[in-house]
Each structure stands twice: as C-alpha cells, then as structure tokens.
Scaffold this motif. Sequence first.
Motif, PDB file in Angstrom:
ATOM      1  N   ARG A 153      91.881  61.835  43.691  1.00 24.02           N
ATOM      2  CA  ARG A 153      92.701  62.786  44.445  1.00 24.02           C
ATOM      3  C   ARG A 153      94.070  63.035  43.819  1.00 24.02           C
ATOM      4  O   ARG A 153      94.774  63.965  44.224  1.00 24.02           O
ATOM      5  N   SER A 154      94.455  62.220  42.858  1.00 24.17           N
ATOM      6  CA  SER A 154      95.731  62.474  42.204  1.00 24.17           C
ATOM      7  C   SER A 154      95.632  63.657  41.234  1.00 24.17           C
ATOM      8  O   SER A 154      96.647  64.139  40.746  1.00 24.17           O
ATOM      9  N   TYR A 155      94.403  64.139  40.989  1.00 23.79           N
ATOM     10  CA  TYR A 155      94.211  65.314  40.150  1.00 23.79           C
ATOM     11  C   TYR A 155      93.964  66.536  41.036  1.00 23.79           C
ATOM     12  O   TYR A 155      93.392  66.433  42.130  1.00 23.79           O
ATOM     13  N   GLU A 156      94.396  67.688  40.552  1.00 25.79           N
ATOM     14  CA  GLU A 156      94.342  68.915  41.347  1.00 25.79           C
ATOM     15  C   GLU A 156      92.917  69.291  41.717  1.00 25.79           C
ATOM     16  O   GLU A 156      92.647  69.703  42.848  1.00 25.79           O
ATOM     17  N   ASP A 186      88.686  54.752  45.340  1.00 26.39           N
ATOM     18  CA  ASP A 186      88.175  53.660  46.165  1.00 26.39           C
ATOM     19  C   ASP A 186      86.858  54.119  46.791  1.00 26.39           C
ATOM     20  O   ASP A 186      86.760  54.366  47.987  1.00 26.39           O
ATOM     21  N   TYR A 187      85.842  54.221  45.951  1.00 30.01           N
ATOM     22  CA  TYR A 187      84.608  54.900  46.326  1.00 30.01           C
ATOM     23  C   TYR A 187      83.603  54.024  47.058  1.00 30.01           C
ATOM     24  O   TYR A 187      82.615  54.525  47.598  1.00 30.01           O
ATOM     25  N   THR A 318     102.385  54.563  42.292  1.00 32.99           N
ATOM     26  CA  THR A 318     102.850  55.334  41.131  1.00 32.99           C
ATOM     27  C   THR A 318     102.125  56.657  40.951  1.00 32.99           C
ATOM     28  O   THR A 318     102.595  57.512  40.195  1.00 32.99           O
ATOM     29  N   ARG A 319     101.001  56.885  41.617  1.00 32.58           N
ATOM     30  CA  ARG A 319     100.265  58.141  41.519  1.00 32.58           C
ATOM     31  C   ARG A 319     100.252  58.820  42.879  1.00 32.58           C
ATOM     32  O   ARG A 319      99.621  58.332  43.826  1.00 32.58           O
ATOM     33  N   LEU A 320     100.917  59.936  42.987  1.00 25.12           N
ATOM     34  CA  LEU A 320     100.904  60.711  44.221  1.00 25.12           C
ATOM     35  C   LEU A 320      99.668  61.604  44.275  1.00 25.12           C
ATOM     36  O   LEU A 320      99.043  61.894  43.261  1.00 25.12           O
ATOM     37  N   SER A 321      99.347  62.058  45.471  1.00 21.70           N
ATOM     38  CA  SER A 321      98.288  63.047  45.660  1.00 21.70           C
ATOM     39  C   SER A 321      98.730  64.005  46.750  1.00 21.70           C
ATOM     40  O   SER A 321      99.663  63.721  47.525  1.00 21.70           O
ATOM     41  N   VAL A 322      98.073  65.142  46.820  1.00 21.92           N
ATOM     42  CA  VAL A 322      98.383  66.122  47.864  1.00 21.92           C
ATOM     43  C   VAL A 322      98.234  65.487  49.233  1.00 21.92           C
ATOM     44  O   VAL A 322      99.082  65.655  50.123  1.00 21.92           O
TER      45      VAL A 322
END
Length: 596
Positions: A153-156, A186-187, A318-322
């Motif tokens: 989810r950190s990728y568009e 976290d699948y 450290t990794r944001l997501s929408v």
Amino acid sequence: MLSALGADNSPFNEEQLRLLKRSIGTLNQSQSQWLSGYLAGRLGDAAALTGVEALGTGPALTILYGSDTGNGELMAQELSGQFEQAGITARLESLDHFRPAGLKKLERAVFIISTHGEGDPPEEAVELFEYLSSERAARLTTLSYRVLALGDRSYEHFCASGRELDERLQVLGARPFGARVECDVDYETDAGNWSSEVIAHVKEHWAEGSQPAVATRLSLVPSKPRWTRHEPFQAEILKVQKITGADSGKDICHLELSLEGSGLDYHPGDALGVWAPNDPDTVDEILDSLVLAGATMVEVDDSRISLSEALGDYRELTRLSVETIEAYARTGGQAELGELFQAFDPEQRREFIEQRQFVDLVQEFPSEIEAQALVDILRPLAPRSYSVSSSRTLVDEEVHLTVATLYSDATGRQRSGVASQFLNHRIGVGGLVRLFHDPNRRFHLPEDPTSPIVMIAAGTGIAPFRAFMQELESTGASRQSWLIFGNPHLRTDFLYQRDWLRWRETGLLDRIDTAWSRDGADKQYVQHLISDQTERLERWLQRGAHIYICGGLAMGRAVQDAIQQATAAQGGISFEEAESALTELRRSKRIHKDLY
C-alpha cells in the motif's frame, strides 16, 4: 536419475520438473538409493489400495502464480499442500512456464499474482497479461476462477496487476467463484482466509468423489524452509565497512554476516529478507509529538505490550501510505491534513508520501489520538529485502550485503530508512540480525555455461553482479561477461572497484563501461552507454547473451528504452517494431530485471 526427468516422456509439468531437478540434483549416491527405496515402498502401498484413486476422483484445479519476491510462490506451494491433505487433485504451475493459450482448456483455476513497480505484473506473468489484452485472447466461458492479489500500500498502484487480471478474465467470459482478495505486505491473515474459502468451495462443489487416500501421493511441494520471515535466523555481523568515499553524497556499506550453523543456502541473484526495528529516537519523537506515554499498554496481534515496544518492533514508521494518512487525519481529528491531502493531485500525493515518514506527519499535523488507535492505524512493520553480493561457493558460511543508507529531508529534518540505518550505523560488529532467504530464481546465472552475460547496474544494483563474478571465479567458469555501471563520481562511488579491476586483469571480466553522472558538464547514465555501444551489444546478443538489469525503476525503464533504440538502429526498423525483439528476449528468458 536426472536424465530420466526429460520433458518429452514425463508425466510431470514443467514446474514439477523444475522442483524435482532442484531437489534430486543435490543428492549423493546413498541419499539417492534411500529415496529410490522410499518411493518404491510408497508406490507399493498406493497399489495395494483397492477401489480408490491415489489422486482422488474430483475434477482437477490448477494453481497458477506470478511472483516477484517469492511470497506468491510460497503461498501457491502451501495451497497445493493443503489441497493434497484434503484429498483434492490440484496442479501447481508458475506463469513462467504456463502457455497463455492453455487458459481455454482450463475449467477451474486460482491465480496468485503480485504487483511490481508502478502497477506492472511480475516478469513471469507479462506474457499472460499481453495475451489477455490481445486480439488472440480466447473466450473463457468455461473457466471458473478466483484471484489473490499481492501488493504494498505504500505504492500508488496497490495490487493493480491482480485487479487487471480479474477484470480481464471477466471480460473474456470467465466467472469468479469468489471475490478478489487484495493483500498488503502483512498478507498472512487475508491470504489464509482466502485459501480456506477456496478449499471450502472446492470441497463443496467440485471434489465430492475425492478420497483421503491421496496421502499416498508423492508431494512435489518443497518442504518448508527452516528459516522463514516468521522464524528468521539470527546472523552475527562480522564486518561493516563504508565503501563510498568521504566526499560522496551516498552512504553505502559492505556488510558480512555469519550463517554458521544455519544450513541456509542461497544462489547469486537471490536476496535476503531482513527484519530491523525502528530507531528508538524516532519512536520517542512520535510519542512526544502526540503527548503519549511509552509505557501505555496496547494490544498487538492478541498480545499486551507497551506502546514503545509496539512502535519500535511491530509498526511501520518510515513508509507512509494513502490509507495511513487518511486514517490519521480521520482518527486524530486532523481536518487540515485531510482537506490538504484530498486537494492534492496524484503526483502531489505521491511526492507527499515518498518524502515523509510518520514522524514528519505527526510533527507537521499534531493531533489528539489514543495509544491503541495509533497502533491500529499503522501498518505492520515489514522486512526489507537486499540482494546478496557474495557467492556461497566462495565465502562459505557467510553472506555479504551492499546497503545504501536511505535519507530524506522534505521537512528540513534528516530521516533515514529503518533497515539501512540499522544495518549501517546501529547494530555494529557482533550484533545479531534476523534474516531469511528470499530467492529470486529469475535472476540467476544462465543454465547454459557458455551463454555470455551483460550486467547493467546503477548504485547498489551492482550487488548481485559481484555475486555473479565470485561464482564464476570460484567455479572456474569461462563465461564471457560485460559490466555496464553508473554512479555519481568515479573517485568516491566506484563500488568494489578493486574487485572489478582485478577480474578484468585476470580476464574473468571481458569488459567494463562506466558512467559518472556528476563528473562532467553533461550528465551521463548507463542508458547513454548502451546507446554508445549499439553494435557491440548486438554482437553479444547474436552470441546468445543474457541481459541483467539491476537498480531503480526509473533506471530500468530508461535502460530498456535504450536497448530498444539500439535494436531499432541496428536493424533499421522503427522503435515500435523493435519492441517485438525485446518481447522475444523476454520470452526466451534472456532479459532479467531486478528493479526497486
């Protein structure tokens, strides 16, 4: 024994043959004799069963997977094993070996598909996606299927490939027997629920005649690795050495870790998954900004732990997501952030996410949020993957990594990546790192020992190519090799320079071409070198060379365009016509990409 596994007269599909050859090829004479006796006993037991088919009587189901990091392959193998235990016939096959036209012959299938880069399918699934979007695609009105999509989810373009596959199958008339499930890093929980639903559906609708006697069948699913992301090996750090110059704008370190006693094996081209805790100072900054006590108890995965521990060891900072930004704005009552983010166009959103960490978010937009709510809106911490830069045959019970410390300073405060900062500057020699094998079989050396290799890299993308050369050196191979490498400065950024010059002097490496983007008035990158070496590249390809590309996504796209341009120039054809030549290289598995 291996010669008996020829594809022409074998009852196994290509994926099963690959697994058999990989396993059997490691056996010594006594082990082979034991296995022969064991199989004879198993087959004898199966023949003694009366009135029962060893593989069950239900209709077959095909499990097809396309994976980048290996997670999809592992899930497919686990699902195959679950079907076997349930007495259900299932065929496991990688999309790397599956012929897309074969879809019209399938009645029941499940697809496990990951998304790579900016919404692209994994390399082994590209041919399937091209087929489904072409005029050649057959109607699939007899196919019943279900999709498990993997992404980050950190990728568009989260799970874009799984979504595209699902939609295209339906356009062609196929019928899903359940909703597509989209999994983040976290699948485990979502994938486990999906697998349970698939098995339940197959049992209820398709496998009424299957029998538990399937236990007599030889399983072709490899045994579970000893060390996994859930049970990582604790490796001791033996060496941490900075390999960029003092004046370099990059902070890159060479690390050596001990694998003694682990039994962990790897091949050049593979990667290691590394678990790293968040920086305690970053955790303290977040707590201070939100006026929360680190000792407050919260629930994480059904366990009660302190908020400090939850943020340090279990949550992504450290990794944001929408989703994280929107949840923080909503839960923390941060209307200003919510309105600002909604007003952004897609490019502004991407930049906002890429340039900030969660600590920047809470400092720019402080809010009142409870401890448990904070833990709940943050994504689980995920391992980071690093290409190995060593050959096991040369370094024995060690593994080497080449790690660049990731920095950002969008808000005026320097931030660093969780794992890169941990490995390069926090853990130190003697410290223990939790890691596991992350295989990448599509980036291994060619099986044909005479095939030349062209290695194209920028920055730390050179890591797997160091492993390639160590492997050639230790095995005495005489394969032709050519390195094309780029970085900002020759004086400070020629990674492993002594190794490469030595390999060139000894003749192990045939050629080096380098591009130093900040050493001249005009910026030169690796794609420019390809344009300058059009004729030579064509000669290497005519001799059967394999091309390997390792580095950032943008670099990878530029290199592929340069190769296409070179092909067009050499063949006197258009850029569009040259695309088919690249497609043929990919189909013949002579172009390999490891991009991030």
